[in-house]
Every structure is written in structure tokens, then in C-alpha cells.
Design a protein around this motif. Structure first.
Motif, PDB file in Angstrom:
ATOM      1  N   ILE A  60       0.843  -1.196   0.000  1.00 30.32           N
ATOM      2  CA  ILE A  60       0.000   0.000   0.000  1.00 30.32           C
ATOM      3  C   ILE A  60       0.875   1.242   0.000  1.00 30.32           C
ATOM      4  CG2 ILE A  60      -1.942  -1.106   1.179  1.00 30.32           C
ATOM      5  CD1 ILE A  60      -1.006   0.284   3.763  1.00 30.32           C
ATOM      6  N   GLY A  61       0.271   2.380  -0.358  1.00 26.87           N
ATOM      7  CA  GLY A  61       1.009   3.634  -0.311  1.00 26.87           C
ATOM      8  C   GLY A  61       0.199   4.753  -0.916  1.00 26.87           C
ATOM      9  N   ILE A  62       0.882   5.880  -1.115  1.00 26.50           N
ATOM     10  CA  ILE A  62       0.298   7.071  -1.714  1.00 26.50           C
ATOM     11  C   ILE A  62       0.960   7.289  -3.065  1.00 26.50           C
ATOM     12  CG2 ILE A  62       0.027   9.575  -1.531  1.00 26.50           C
ATOM     13  CD1 ILE A  62      -1.707   8.086   0.438  1.00 26.50           C
ATOM     14  N   VAL A  63       0.165   7.602  -4.079  1.00 28.90           N
ATOM     15  CA  VAL A  63       0.698   7.931  -5.403  1.00 28.90           C
ATOM     16  C   VAL A  63       0.213   9.320  -5.789  1.00 28.90           C
ATOM     17  CG1 VAL A  63       0.918   5.566  -6.257  1.00 28.90           C
ATOM     18  CG2 VAL A  63      -1.280   6.738  -6.475  1.00 28.90           C
ATOM     19  N   GLY A  64       1.003   9.971  -6.655  1.00 25.37           N
ATOM     20  CA  GLY A  64       0.595  11.275  -7.157  1.00 25.37           C
ATOM     21  C   GLY A  64       1.446  12.405  -6.646  1.00 25.37           C
ATOM     22  N   ALA A  65       0.886  13.589  -6.679  1.00 22.68           N
ATOM     23  CA  ALA A  65       1.586  14.803  -6.252  1.00 22.68           C
ATOM     24  C   ALA A  65       1.559  14.872  -4.734  1.00 22.68           C
ATOM     25  CB  ALA A  65       0.931  16.041  -6.867  1.00 22.68           C
ATOM     26  N   GLY A 156     -13.670  10.078  -2.214  1.00 24.35           N
ATOM     27  CA  GLY A 156     -14.476   8.873  -2.081  1.00 24.35           C
ATOM     28  C   GLY A 156     -14.496   7.964  -3.295  1.00 24.35           C
ATOM     29  N   GLN A 157     -13.939   8.427  -4.440  1.00 27.98           N
ATOM     30  CA  GLN A 157     -13.888   7.558  -5.613  1.00 27.98           C
ATOM     31  C   GLN A 157     -12.922   6.395  -5.391  1.00 27.98           C
ATOM     32  OE1 GLN A 157     -13.955   9.524  -9.703  1.00 27.98           O
ATOM     33  NE2 GLN A 157     -13.038  11.131  -8.452  1.00 27.98           N
ATOM     34  N   VAL A 158     -13.317   5.216  -5.843  1.00 33.36           N
ATOM     35  CA  VAL A 158     -12.454   4.031  -5.794  1.00 33.36           C
ATOM     36  C   VAL A 158     -12.433   3.418  -7.186  1.00 33.36           C
ATOM     37  CG1 VAL A 158     -12.069   1.756  -4.790  1.00 33.36           C
ATOM     38  CG2 VAL A 158     -12.972   3.606  -3.369  1.00 33.36           C
ATOM     39  N   VAL A 159     -11.236   3.159  -7.706  1.00 30.95           N
ATOM     40  CA  VAL A 159     -11.063   2.607  -9.042  1.00 30.95           C
ATOM     41  C   VAL A 159     -10.131   1.402  -8.950  1.00 30.95           C
ATOM     42  CG1 VAL A 159     -10.078   3.034 -11.330  1.00 30.95           C
ATOM     43  CG2 VAL A 159     -11.461   4.782 -10.236  1.00 30.95           C
ATOM     44  N   VAL A 160     -10.457   0.335  -9.700  1.00 29.58           N
ATOM     45  CA  VAL A 160      -9.599  -0.839  -9.776  1.00 29.58           C
ATOM     46  C   VAL A 160      -9.105  -0.993 -11.206  1.00 29.58           C
ATOM     47  CG1 VAL A 160      -9.439  -3.346  -9.543  1.00 29.58           C
ATOM     48  CG2 VAL A 160     -10.774  -2.026  -7.887  1.00 29.58           C
ATOM     49  N   ARG A 174      -1.832   7.732 -13.457  1.00 26.08           N
ATOM     50  CA  ARG A 174      -1.649   9.172 -13.706  1.00 26.08           C
ATOM     51  C   ARG A 174      -2.935   9.794 -14.243  1.00 26.08           C
ATOM     52  NH1 ARG A 174       2.440  10.055 -10.433  1.00 26.08           N
ATOM     53  NH2 ARG A 174       3.843   8.268 -10.611  1.00 26.08           N
ATOM     54  N   ALA A 175      -3.651   9.058 -15.105  1.00 22.28           N
ATOM     55  CA  ALA A 175      -4.905   9.589 -15.638  1.00 22.28           C
ATOM     56  C   ALA A 175      -5.941   9.774 -14.523  1.00 22.28           C
ATOM     57  CB  ALA A 175      -5.442   8.647 -16.711  1.00 22.28           C
ATOM     58  N   PHE A 176      -6.011   8.809 -13.590  1.00 20.90           N
ATOM     59  CA  PHE A 176      -6.959   8.913 -12.486  1.00 20.90           C
ATOM     60  C   PHE A 176      -6.621  10.091 -11.577  1.00 20.90           C
ATOM     61  CE2 PHE A 176      -8.059   7.627  -8.056  1.00 20.90           C
ATOM     62  CZ  PHE A 176      -9.448   7.666  -8.183  1.00 20.90           C
ATOM     63  N   LEU A 177      -5.345  10.329 -11.380  1.00 19.05           N
ATOM     64  CA  LEU A 177      -4.923  11.383 -10.456  1.00 19.05           C
ATOM     65  C   LEU A 177      -5.317  12.778 -10.944  1.00 19.05           C
ATOM     66  CD1 LEU A 177      -1.382  10.029  -9.525  1.00 19.05           C
ATOM     67  CD2 LEU A 177      -3.413  10.056  -8.068  1.00 19.05           C
ATOM     68  N   VAL A 178      -5.450  12.937 -12.252  1.00 14.98           N
ATOM     69  CA  VAL A 178      -5.847  14.236 -12.800  1.00 14.98           C
ATOM     70  C   VAL A 178      -7.194  14.669 -12.239  1.00 14.98           C
ATOM     71  CG1 VAL A 178      -6.504  15.452 -14.915  1.00 14.98           C
ATOM     72  CG2 VAL A 178      -4.489  13.966 -14.901  1.00 14.98           C
ATOM     73  N   SER A 179      -8.088  13.718 -12.012  1.00 13.48           N
ATOM     74  CA  SER A 179      -9.440  14.060 -11.542  1.00 13.48           C
ATOM     75  C   SER A 179      -9.648  13.792 -10.059  1.00 13.48           C
ATOM     76  CB  SER A 179     -10.474  13.236 -12.329  1.00 13.48           C
ATOM     77  OG  SER A 179     -10.287  11.846 -12.101  1.00 13.48           O
ATOM     78  N   TRP A 183      -3.695  13.259  -5.638  1.00 12.07           N
ATOM     79  CA  TRP A 183      -3.100  12.110  -4.968  1.00 12.07           C
ATOM     80  C   TRP A 183      -4.188  11.098  -4.624  1.00 12.07           C
ATOM     81  CZ3 TRP A 183      -4.435  10.386  -0.096  1.00 12.07           C
ATOM     82  CH2 TRP A 183      -5.136  11.280   0.729  1.00 12.07           C
ATOM     83  N   ALA A 184      -3.740   9.874  -4.380  1.00  4.05           N
ATOM     84  CA  ALA A 184      -4.672   8.807  -4.004  1.00  4.05           C
ATOM     85  C   ALA A 184      -3.899   7.733  -3.262  1.00  4.05           C
ATOM     86  CB  ALA A 184      -5.347   8.208  -5.241  1.00  4.05           C
ATOM     87  N   ALA A 185      -4.631   6.953  -2.463  1.00  5.53           N
ATOM     88  CA  ALA A 185      -4.054   5.753  -1.854  1.00  5.53           C
ATOM     89  C   ALA A 185      -4.130   4.620  -2.865  1.00  5.53           C
ATOM     90  CB  ALA A 185      -4.813   5.379  -0.592  1.00  5.53           C
ATOM     91  N   ILE A 186      -3.165   3.716  -2.821  1.00  7.09           N
ATOM     92  CA  ILE A 186      -3.150   2.580  -3.738  1.00  7.09           C
ATOM     93  C   ILE A 186      -2.865   1.306  -2.967  1.00  7.09           C
ATOM     94  CG2 ILE A 186      -0.679   2.760  -4.302  1.00  7.09           C
ATOM     95  CD1 ILE A 186      -1.448   2.049  -7.216  1.00  7.09           C
TER      96      ILE A 186
END
Length: 356
Positions: A60-65, A156-160, A174-179, A183-186
Motif C-alpha cells: 500500500i502507499g500514496i501515489v501522485g503529487a 471517495g472515488q475508488v477505481v480498480v 496518472r490519468a486517475f490522479l488528474v481528476s 493524490w490517491a491511496a493505492i
């Protein structure tokens, strides 16, 4: 071992050093982790060899800016949501957690998630340092692959991402992070503990803690022999930053590149000029034009007054610094894996400098 509130300063210093100028600001995350630990929820960090081989470990971790994390603070549910999503998708229950990246804030925040979820924490990660891209992780280097991956963002969005190549996972994230606010947890699919020795970088949390303890024990503005002994590395230069330049680096597959730049300083010892090439991390050091250190070894720039590692986006002209080189984890010295992290992987036309 158990991580306590008293361990946080040393662990923070250690993961900041391993970030190689990247990995995100650790200060805010250290405060969050310290407060959690002070409430009595102390995660158990377990060596990979001490886990039953069939234990399912979720990275697990954090991705993005990561800079956006201090502007858009986590609610505390993001990592739990990502873990729950990967469990639903794979049909496998997490029995332990580990971090995707020991360098920077990901060396701290997943520990908080382990404490919150009441799960043991495997002493390993997928990077052994700070890295900018998911498709550079150890599971990409060994061919195990990144997918499936579940992401949960603060809104609250969750994407797999169910099935994709490592490059496609990187692009999809990277595409998900734009919206998602940047940043997001992964969470990635569970890895049986018996496969961690082959697919991950081992003992990184315990090593980061030991590194941080030695660095803090050396005190502020130590002499060079003391600093090299404490860090078990080599000092490339001690001097004042003369110039910092920044620009946008080359992109890949149609997307914009990361920020790129260089910093030049004069070594007080002999007047030599040291130039650091950087992206999200420090990548290459040239002394009077000759390469003297490079990724996959870890380059770190320390503020002379405090000993605190300076991130690439914070280094400025006029600052007195020590530039140090720490040896890469043995995982990355394997010639089969080194190409993922060597300078040419970042578009820099230079052979890696191999410590000998």
C-alpha cells in the motif's frame, strides 16, 4: 519490533534520506503517525523470514503529487478503502501490509494504516528508495507485475485497474490522479510472504530506522568523517549552492514530463564544481564535468545547519549543503534490474556510476 512514538524522529530522518530528494514531505505525515502511536496503536514490523510463507501481504502507499497531501489532507479512510477494494476484487483477505516505497512519506503513512487496521507490517518494500514511477518497482523488475491495483482518492472515488501491463498501470494511475485532487491511496494484489524475498527489497523499514538513528546521533553540522560514518556513505561535496535551474522534462507516451532541473555548488574543500541533475529525485552527480555518482545509488542533499535532507523542489541558491551518496539496495545492483533505474531510464545519456 514495534514502532513507537519515540521512533518517529529517527524513522522520519531515515526515510527522508532514502527518498533521494523525492518521496514527498515527511513532516506532516510524521505528526499524524506520532499522534496515532501515542494513542497506543503501535504496529508490529515483522521480518519477511518470520512470516508464515502463505501470509498474504498487501503493498500500500500514496501515489501522485505528494505536495498536494498537505493541502488536501487525508481523511484517514483512503488506505483502508483501497485495501478493501483489492480484497473484494481478488477474493483474498489481507493478512499483513507493507509499503510500496520506503523513501519519503510512504515510509511512514502505511505504518499508520497497519496500526489502524490492526495488521502486522512486513519489513520490505517495492523500491528500496524513492522512485517516481510505479513501473520501476521491484515487482516490475522481476516480472511479477503491478496489476491488479486499487486506488481510493480523498473524495471517495475508488477505481480498480484489473489487468494491464506495468506501463499501462502507470499511465492509468496518472490519468486517475488528474481528476482526484492530485493524490490517491493505492493497494496492490496480495503477495504471499514466501514470494517476498524474490520480488521485494528486504528489511527497509528497520534499515531506515537504523539510518535515521545514526544520522540524528551525529548531530547538527558534523565533520565529514563523522557524517560518512553515520550514513555509511560518501560525501561528494560540502559547499554553497550557486545556481538552480528548472524545466519540464521529456514526457512519455504522450503525457507531460516530470519537472527536471540541475543544481550547481562549489565544494569548499577544493573549489570543484558539483552539478546535480534531478527530476523528482537526484539522479546524477558530476564533479568538474565528470560523473562521480548516479542512480540507482541514492543521492541526498543535506542542509548544513540542520542535517535535514532537502527535496529537489526545495533546494535553492545560497544554501550551504552536504551532498552524500548512499549505496543502492543489493536488489538494484543486479545487472538484470539496474537498467530500470540507471540514468538512461530517465533520459540522461550517461552510464551508471557503479560504486566499487
Amino acid at each position: 519490533m514495534r514502532i513507537t512514538a519515540a521512533d518517529v524522529p529517527a524513522l522520519e530522518r531515515g526515510v527522508a534520506l532514502l527518498g533521494s530528494g523525492g518521496g514527498g514531505d515527511t513532516v506532516t505525515v510524521a505528526v499524524l503517525l506520532r499522534r496515532l502511536l501515542e494513542s497506543g496503536r503501535e504496529p508490529a514490523v515483522v521480518g519477511v523470514a518470520d512470516l508464515p510463507p502463505d501470509t498474504l501481504v498487501v503493498p500500500i502507499g500514496i501515489v501522485g503529487a505528494t505536495a498536494a497531501l498537505t493541502e488536501k489532507l487525508p481523511s484517514g479512510d483512503e488506505m483502508a478503502s483501497a485495501v478493501a477494494a483489492i480484497q473484494r476484487w481478488t477474493g483474498q483477505r489481507a493478512q499483513a501490509l507493507m509499503t510500496i516505497e520506503i523513501g519519503g512519506l510512504n515510509g511512514l503513512l502505511p505504518l499508520a494504516a497497519a496500526a489502524e487496521l490492526g495488521l502486522p507490517y512486513a519489513d520490505a518494500d517495492l523500491c528500496g528508495r524513492g522512485l517516481p514511477r510505479l513501473d520501476q518497482a521491484s515487482v516490475a523488475a522481476t516480472g511479477r507485475g503491478m496489476a491488479p491495483a486499487a486506488m481510493a482518492e480523498p473524495g471517495g472515488q475508488v477505481v480498480v485497474l484489473a489487468s494491464a501491463s506495468d506501463a499501462a498501470v502507470e499511465d492509468g494511475v496518472r490519468a486517475f490522479l488528474v481528476s482526484s485532487g492530485g493524490w490517491a491511496a493505492i493497494a496492490l494484489a496480495p503477495i504471499p510472504a514466501g514470494e517476498l524475498a524474490e520480488n521485494t527489497v528486504l528489511a527497509t523499514t528497520s534499515q531506515a530506522l537504523a539510518l535515521g538513528r545514526r544520522a540524528l546521533a551525529a548531530g547538527e553540522n558534523p565533520d565529514l568523517p563523522t557524517l560518512e560514518t553515520a550514513l555509511r556513505g560518501r560525501v561528494l561535496a560540502r559547499g554553497r549552492v550557486l545556481e538552480v535551474s528548472r524545466h519540464v522534462g521529456p514526457g512519455e507516451r504522450g503525457r507531460p514530463g516530470f519537472g527536471r532541473g540541475s543544481a550547481t555548488l562549489a565544494d569548499h574543500r577544493d573549489g570543484a564544481l558539483l552539478r546535480l541533475e534531478m527530476e523528482n529525485e537526484y539522479l546524477l552527480a558530476l564533479r568538474d564535468g565528470l560523473p562521480v555518482a548516479s542512480t540507482p545509488d541514492i543521492l541526498s542533499v543535506l542542509d548544513r545547519r540542520t542535517g535535514v535532507p532537502l527535496q529537489c523542489d526545495l533546494i535553492r541558491a545560497g544554501v550551504e549543503v552536504d551532498v552524500v551518496c548512499l549505496a543502492a539496495a543489493p536488489f538494484w545492483t543486479d545487472p538484470r534490474r539496474r537498467p530500470l533505474l540507471e540514468p538512461r531510464a530517465y533520459g540522461i545519456d550517461c552510464d551508471p556510476v557503479v560504486a566499487g
